[in-house]
Design an enzyme around this catalytic site. Structure first.
Site, PDB file in Angstrom:
ATOM      1  N   ASP A   1      -5.740  -0.772   1.673  1.00 18.56           N
ATOM      2  CA  ASP A   1      -5.398   0.372   0.823  1.00 18.56           C
ATOM      3  C   ASP A   1      -5.510   1.688   1.587  1.00 18.56           C
ATOM      4  OD1 ASP A   1      -6.565  -1.949  -0.692  1.00 18.56           O
ATOM      5  OD2 ASP A   1      -5.699  -0.851  -2.354  1.00 18.56           O
TER       6      ASP A   1
ATOM      7  N   ASP B   1      -1.261  -2.437   0.465  1.00 20.12           N
ATOM      8  CA  ASP B   1      -1.170  -1.042   0.028  1.00 20.12           C
ATOM      9  C   ASP B   1      -1.159  -0.136   1.253  1.00 20.12           C
ATOM     10  OD1 ASP B   1      -0.948  -1.810  -2.554  1.00 20.12           O
ATOM     11  OD2 ASP B   1      -2.806  -0.914  -3.261  1.00 20.12           O
TER      12      ASP B   1
ATOM     13  N   TYR C   1       1.629   4.282   0.047  1.00 16.88           N
ATOM     14  CA  TYR C   1       1.536   4.960  -1.260  1.00 16.88           C
ATOM     15  C   TYR C   1       2.698   5.912  -1.501  1.00 16.88           C
ATOM     16  CZ  TYR C   1      -2.988   2.824  -2.013  1.00 16.88           C
ATOM     17  OH  TYR C   1      -3.972   1.898  -2.197  1.00 16.88           O
TER      18      TYR C   1
ATOM     19  N   HIS D   1      -4.169  -9.388  -1.856  1.00 15.55           N
ATOM     20  CA  HIS D   1      -4.404  -7.998  -2.253  1.00 15.55           C
ATOM     21  C   HIS D   1      -5.401  -7.851  -3.409  1.00 15.55           C
ATOM     22  CE1 HIS D   1      -3.839  -3.761  -2.274  1.00 15.55           C
ATOM     23  NE2 HIS D   1      -3.502  -3.774  -3.546  1.00 15.55           N
TER      24      HIS D   1
ATOM     25  N   HIS E   1      -9.433  -2.283 -12.005  1.00  9.94           N
ATOM     26  CA  HIS E   1      -8.726  -3.547 -11.733  1.00  9.94           C
ATOM     27  C   HIS E   1      -9.579  -4.769 -12.072  1.00  9.94           C
ATOM     28  CE1 HIS E   1      -5.732  -1.057  -9.906  1.00  9.94           C
ATOM     29  NE2 HIS E   1      -6.495  -0.701  -8.898  1.00  9.94           N
TER      30      HIS E   1
ATOM     31  N   HIS F   1      -7.171  -3.546  -2.994  1.00  4.92           N
ATOM     32  CA  HIS F   1      -6.797  -3.124  -4.347  1.00  4.92           C
ATOM     33  C   HIS F   1      -7.842  -2.233  -5.024  1.00  4.92           C
ATOM     34  CE1 HIS F   1      -4.042  -3.159  -7.590  1.00  4.92           C
ATOM     35  NE2 HIS F   1      -4.697  -3.974  -8.394  1.00  4.92           N
ATOM     36  N   VAL F   2      -9.098  -2.645  -5.043  1.00  6.78           N
ATOM     37  CA  VAL F   2     -10.154  -1.824  -5.628  1.00  6.78           C
ATOM     38  C   VAL F   2     -10.642  -0.871  -4.542  1.00  6.78           C
ATOM     39  CG1 VAL F   2     -12.416  -1.822  -6.717  1.00  6.78           C
ATOM     40  CG2 VAL F   2     -10.804  -3.686  -7.169  1.00  6.78           C
ATOM     41  N   HIS F   3     -10.642   0.425  -4.834  1.00  3.26           N
ATOM     42  CA  HIS F   3     -10.927   1.418  -3.795  1.00  3.26           C
ATOM     43  C   HIS F   3     -12.423   1.645  -3.628  1.00  3.26           C
ATOM     44  CE1 HIS F   3      -6.624   2.886  -4.804  1.00  3.26           C
ATOM     45  NE2 HIS F   3      -6.628   1.763  -4.117  1.00  3.26           N
TER      46      HIS F   3
HETATM   47 FE   LIG Z   1      -3.516  -2.058  -4.867  1.00  2.00          FE
END
Ligand SMILES: [Fe+2]
Ligand SMILES: *[C@@H]1O[C@H](CO)[C@@H](O)[C@H](O)[C@H]1NC(C)=O
Ligand SMILES: *[C@@H]1O[C@H](CO)[C@@H](O)[C@H](O)[C@H]1NC(C)=O
Ligand SMILES: *[C@@H]1O[C@H](CO)[C@@H](O)[C@H](O)[C@H]1NC(C)=O
Ligand SMILES: *[C@@H]1O[C@H](CO)[C@@H](O)[C@H](O)[C@H]1NC(C)=O
Length: 464
Positions: free
Chosen positions: A165, A193, A196, A315, A325, A352-354
């Protein structure tokens, strides 16, 4: 001031060491500097100077074993020679230069037309050898280099960086700079990711170009192994863009055919002592679908005597104790977790999870249909699940963990960063996570990972 920091760091390390040993999950209370996830302007990444100069150069493994490399780049026009890559073994007489012609595409997206996207596969490379390569011609010529991996084998040390990400903010820049300052990284596992671009009006495709320029200082010199995330889908019916993954698949080529895959969104490679399986969270995966059938036969091909280490990149995480998420990866977990446990996958990397999270070795396969509830249990055959979606993109940090911390969650922290995995031999790999606010040598989370095939014992805390 410095000393205080150091003392704090060592006490944190000691604290972590104790907690890992005693198996209590840790939610780090590290107080990070409030960091703007502000995107770097397009102007920060101008195209290189010179007529029709090649840009956005990136490389990835080009076959199943590491003896081929896919070289990708972009040129504004498709002149004579702009689709040629010249290459030679470092230190040899330059008259031994060989060349390969790229296949060239371009695509339209809403009101945007891409440059010419070139992808050339160099085959028949020697293992463990430094190569130079050259793109463009005349004054616009640009030269790069890469190392091929050692021959595939059970005790070949190799170090991967792991990034997810990423995006293109000032925080992303810090993540990449920290990773690049670590001389150990030989290839990057990128869990999806990328640019963006889709967070901008009409999925501003110039953001794909600036992303390509942003990662070039690393991605032109060592392979990035790409997995696709939701920001690669670029589906937007409102502007007539209904071909999912169009920009990503035009810009990033992967060697999917070498693993008998029928889609660039899922594939595998062997590199040194590792077997790496890339999955797609956003493609069909239920029984009877191409991805499902492919994975079923793929897992049978893995020979742990040849590649002791088995990693999966995907992901959307299958274990995630963040409210962001939460449970999005659940249906894929239900579908594929039994196979991963049966085949003793060492680590599943997701993004996916930041934020950052590392799980215990747990499985959650059998349901008790009397009460319908199912809790993960410790399982020495299970992978470790690592969420590394903390590259630092425009959407900011996911600072909303669920409480209490579930027992499957070993360590979690809402900071940007990246990880390193140093495979030492067939039994041991040193895993470390590096948060952005500290310098690269500071390790915020670490573990001696023990190989599930050759040494299926409890992983060990790293002693300082
Ligand atoms: Fe994502
Ligand atoms: C490279 O090889 C060519 C042909 O054998 C020779 O003429 C040339 O002098 C060599 N150049 C160098 C720098 O060794
Ligand atoms: C990105 O990081 C590099 C390395 O630290 C630094 O030199 C550069 O100025 C940064 N770029 C921006 C736009 O902040
Ligand atoms: C299933 O759950 C019920 C209700 O909690 C319990 O009585 C039963 O023993 C459980 N069965 C198994 C096999 O764990
Ligand atoms: C494998 O590497 C680990 C960690 O460096 C080391 O302790 C162990 O002795 C090595 N095993 C062999 C067989 O060399």
């Amino acid at each position: 001031m410095k000393l205080n920091h150091l003392a704090l760091f060592f006490s944190l390390v000691v604290f972590l060491t104790i907690s890992v040993v005693s198996h209590a999950g840790v939610t780090s209370s590290y107080v990070r500097v409030a960091e703007p996830s502000e995107e770097m302007a397009l102007e920060v990444f101008p195209p290189p100077s010179g007529y029709n100069a090649p840009e956005q150069v990136h490389i990835t493994q080009g076959d199943h074993n590491g003896r081929a490399m896919i070289i990708s780049w972009v040129t504004p026009v498709n002149d004579d020679g702009s689709n040629i890559v010249n290459y030679w073994v470092a230190g040899t007489n330059e008259t031994t230069k060989l060349s390969v012609e790229a296949s060239t595409t371009s695509y339209r997206y809403f009101d945007y037309t891409s440059g010419f996207l070139h992808h050339a596969t160099i085959k028949g490379l020697e293992y463990d050898t430094k190569y130079f390569y050259e793109l463009g011609s005349g004054r616009s010529t640009r030269q790069f280099n890469f190392m091929t991996p050692p021959k595939v084998g059970p005790d070949v040390p190799y170090t991967f960086g792991i990034i997810g990400d990423l995006g293109q903010t000032y925080a992303s820049n810090q993540t990449l700079a920290n990773y690049m300052s670590n001389p150990k990284g030989q290839a990057v596992l990128m869990v999806g990711d990328l640019s963006y671009a889709d967070d901008h009006p009409n999925h501003d495709q110039r953001k794909w170009d600036s992303y390509g320029r942003f990662v070039e200082p690393s991605a032109a010199y060592q392979p990035w192994i790409w997995a696709a995330g939701n920001h690669e889908i670029d589906y937007d019916a409102n502007i007539g863009e209904t071909q999912a993954f169009k920009p990503y698949m035009n810009r990033y080529n992967v060697p999917y055919k070498a693993s008998q895959s029928t889609s660039p969104l899922w594939y595998s490679i062997k590199r040194a002592s590792a077997y790496i399986i890339v999955l797609s969270s956003y493609s069909a995966f239920d029984k009877y679908t191409p991805q499902n059938s492919w994975l079923e036969s793929e897992l049978k091909k893995v020979n742990r005597e040849e590649t002791p280490w088995l990693f999966v990149l995907v992901h959307a995480p299958w274990y995630n104790s963040n409210n962001y998420h939460y449970m999005e990866g659940e249906s894929m977990r239900v579908t594929f977790e039994p196979w991963c446990v049966e085949n003793k996958v060492d680590i599943v990397f997701a993004g996916h999870v930041h934020a950052y999270e590392r799980s215990e070795r747990v499985s959650n396969i059998k349901y008790n249909i009397t009460d319908g509830l199912s809790y993960p249990v410790k399982n020495p055959s299970a992978p470790i699940y690592i969420t590394i979606g903390d590259g630092g993109n425009i959407e900011g940090i996911a600072n909303d963990f669920t409480y209490p911390q579930p027992s499957y969650s070993a360590y979690r922290e809402a900071s940007f960063g990246h990880a390193m995995l140093e495979i030492k031999n067939r039994t041991h790999a040193l895993y470390t996570w590096h948060r952005n606010q500290d310098n690269e040598p500071v390790v915020a989370d670490s573990l001696w990972v023990k190989n599930r095939h050759f040494l299926p014992e409890e992983d060990e805390a790293v002693s300082v």
